[in-house]
Scaffold this motif. Structure first.
Motif, short mmCIF file in Angstrom:
data_model
loop_
_atom_site.label_atom_id
_atom_site.label_comp_id
_atom_site.label_asym_id
_atom_site.label_seq_id
_atom_site.Cartn_x
_atom_site.Cartn_y
_atom_site.Cartn_z
N VAL A 53 -3.93 2.13 -5.47
CA VAL A 53 -3.79 2.59 -4.08
C VAL A 53 -5.00 2.15 -3.27
CG1 VAL A 53 -3.74 4.63 -2.60
CG2 VAL A 53 -2.28 4.54 -4.61
N GLN A 54 -6.19 2.38 -3.83
CA GLN A 54 -7.41 2.02 -3.11
C GLN A 54 -7.51 0.51 -2.86
OE1 GLN A 54 -9.66 3.76 -1.60
NE2 GLN A 54 -8.97 5.78 -2.25
N SER A 55 -7.20 -0.28 -3.88
CA SER A 55 -7.32 -1.74 -3.71
C SER A 55 -6.28 -2.27 -2.73
CB SER A 55 -7.19 -2.45 -5.06
OG SER A 55 -5.90 -2.28 -5.58
N SER A 56 -5.06 -1.70 -2.77
CA SER A 56 -4.04 -2.16 -1.82
C SER A 56 -4.40 -1.74 -0.40
CB SER A 56 -2.66 -1.63 -2.22
OG SER A 56 -2.61 -0.23 -2.10
N MET A 57 -5.00 -0.57 -0.26
CA MET A 57 -5.42 -0.13 1.07
C MET A 57 -6.54 -1.02 1.61
SD MET A 57 -6.68 3.60 2.48
CE MET A 57 -8.36 3.50 1.94
N PRO A 95 -2.58 15.87 -1.79
CA PRO A 95 -1.52 16.58 -1.04
C PRO A 95 -1.97 17.98 -0.65
CG PRO A 95 -0.95 16.44 -3.36
CD PRO A 95 -2.20 15.63 -3.17
N ALA A 96 -1.56 18.40 0.53
CA ALA A 96 -1.93 19.72 1.03
C ALA A 96 -1.24 20.80 0.20
CB ALA A 96 -1.52 19.86 2.49
N CYS A 104 0.84 -1.20 0.00
CA CYS A 104 0.00 0.00 0.00
C CYS A 104 0.87 1.25 0.00
CB CYS A 104 -0.93 -0.01 1.22
SG CYS A 104 -2.04 1.39 1.29
N LEU A 105 1.91 1.26 0.83
CA LEU A 105 2.78 2.43 0.90
C LEU A 105 3.55 2.62 -0.41
CD1 LEU A 105 4.10 2.03 4.54
CD2 LEU A 105 2.42 3.68 3.70
N SER A 106 3.97 1.51 -1.04
CA SER A 106 4.67 1.65 -2.32
C SER A 106 3.70 2.08 -3.42
CB SER A 106 5.38 0.36 -2.70
OG SER A 106 4.46 -0.67 -2.89
N ALA A 107 2.43 1.67 -3.34
CA ALA A 107 1.43 2.13 -4.30
C ALA A 107 1.21 3.64 -4.14
CB ALA A 107 0.12 1.38 -4.11
N CYS A 108 1.25 4.12 -2.90
CA CYS A 108 1.13 5.57 -2.67
C CYS A 108 2.30 6.31 -3.30
CB CYS A 108 1.09 5.87 -1.17
SG CYS A 108 -0.45 5.37 -0.38
N ASP A 109 3.50 5.76 -3.15
CA ASP A 109 4.68 6.38 -3.76
C ASP A 109 4.57 6.39 -5.28
OD1 ASP A 109 5.74 6.81 -1.26
OD2 ASP A 109 7.04 5.04 -1.31
N ALA A 110 4.09 5.28 -5.83
CA ALA A 110 3.94 5.18 -7.29
C ALA A 110 2.91 6.20 -7.79
CB ALA A 110 3.52 3.77 -7.68
N TYR A 111 1.83 6.37 -7.03
CA TYR A 111 0.81 7.33 -7.43
C TYR A 111 1.36 8.75 -7.35
CZ TYR A 111 -3.45 10.06 -7.56
OH TYR A 111 -4.42 10.97 -7.90
N THR A 112 2.17 9.02 -6.33
CA THR A 112 2.76 10.35 -6.20
C THR A 112 3.68 10.65 -7.38
OG1 THR A 112 2.67 10.15 -3.80
CG2 THR A 112 4.10 11.85 -4.67
N ALA A 113 4.43 9.62 -7.80
CA ALA A 113 5.37 9.80 -8.91
C ALA A 113 4.62 10.00 -10.23
CB ALA A 113 6.29 8.60 -9.01
N LEU A 140 -1.81 4.03 7.52
CA LEU A 140 -2.08 3.85 6.09
C LEU A 140 -3.00 4.93 5.56
CD1 LEU A 140 -2.51 -0.01 5.74
CD2 LEU A 140 -0.59 1.38 5.03
N THR A 141 -4.02 5.29 6.33
CA THR A 141 -4.96 6.31 5.88
C THR A 141 -4.27 7.64 5.67
OG1 THR A 141 -6.72 5.20 7.11
CG2 THR A 141 -7.14 7.46 6.44
N VAL A 142 -3.38 7.99 6.60
CA VAL A 142 -2.64 9.26 6.47
C VAL A 142 -1.77 9.22 5.22
CG1 VAL A 142 -0.76 10.60 7.49
CG2 VAL A 142 -2.67 9.85 8.90
N ALA A 143 -1.10 8.11 4.97
CA ALA A 143 -0.22 8.00 3.80
C ALA A 143 -1.03 8.11 2.51
CB ALA A 143 0.55 6.69 3.84
N VAL A 144 -2.19 7.44 2.48
CA VAL A 144 -3.02 7.46 1.27
C VAL A 144 -3.57 8.87 1.03
CG1 VAL A 144 -5.20 6.64 0.30
CG2 VAL A 144 -3.60 5.02 1.30
N LYS A 145 -4.05 9.52 2.08
CA LYS A 145 -4.58 10.88 1.92
C LYS A 145 -3.49 11.84 1.46
CE LYS A 145 -8.60 10.93 4.91
NZ LYS A 145 -9.25 11.54 6.07
#
Length: 101
Positions: A54-58, A96-97, A35-44, A86-91
């Motif tokens: 990201v949603q499915s991994s979460m 992003p703020a 899930c955390l690596s999916a968040c990084d991939a989405y950010t990139a 995980l929720t904080v990382a996904v949000k």
């Protein structure tokens, strides 16, 4: 060492449960890392496909955490703590703020 039959059996059962719990925790940690690596991939590279990943991994990680809590592998508060992480990382990845300035 165990002296009688019942205490020997308890030792065997404890070892069996320890191995099952270890496997459960390992699977849970793996799903959290995915899930955390999916968040990084989405950010990139943001996109609908990455967002769905990201949603499915979460969801998979949440499910495993909940099952670990239900089985007694993880304490209730520890499970809530991991889900909050995980929720904080996904949000943070998905929404992003804006830069304060």
């Amino acid at each position: 060492m165990a002296n009688n039959k019942s205490s020997k059996k308890r030792v065997e059962i404890a070892e069996r449960n320890r191995l099952e719990n270890k496997a459960y925790k390992s699977a849970m940690r793996t799903l959290m890392k995915r899930c955390l690596s999916a968040c990084d991939a989405y950010t990139a590279t943001p996109g609908d496909e990455a967002k769905a990943g990201v949603q499915s991994s979460m969801n998979a990680a949440f499910s495993k955490i909940d099952k670990a809590v239900k089985r007694g592998v993880l304490h209730r508060n520890a499970g809530a703590h991991q889900k909050a992480r995980l929720t904080v990382a996904v949000k943070k990845a998905i929404d992003p703020a804006p830069a304060a300035g």
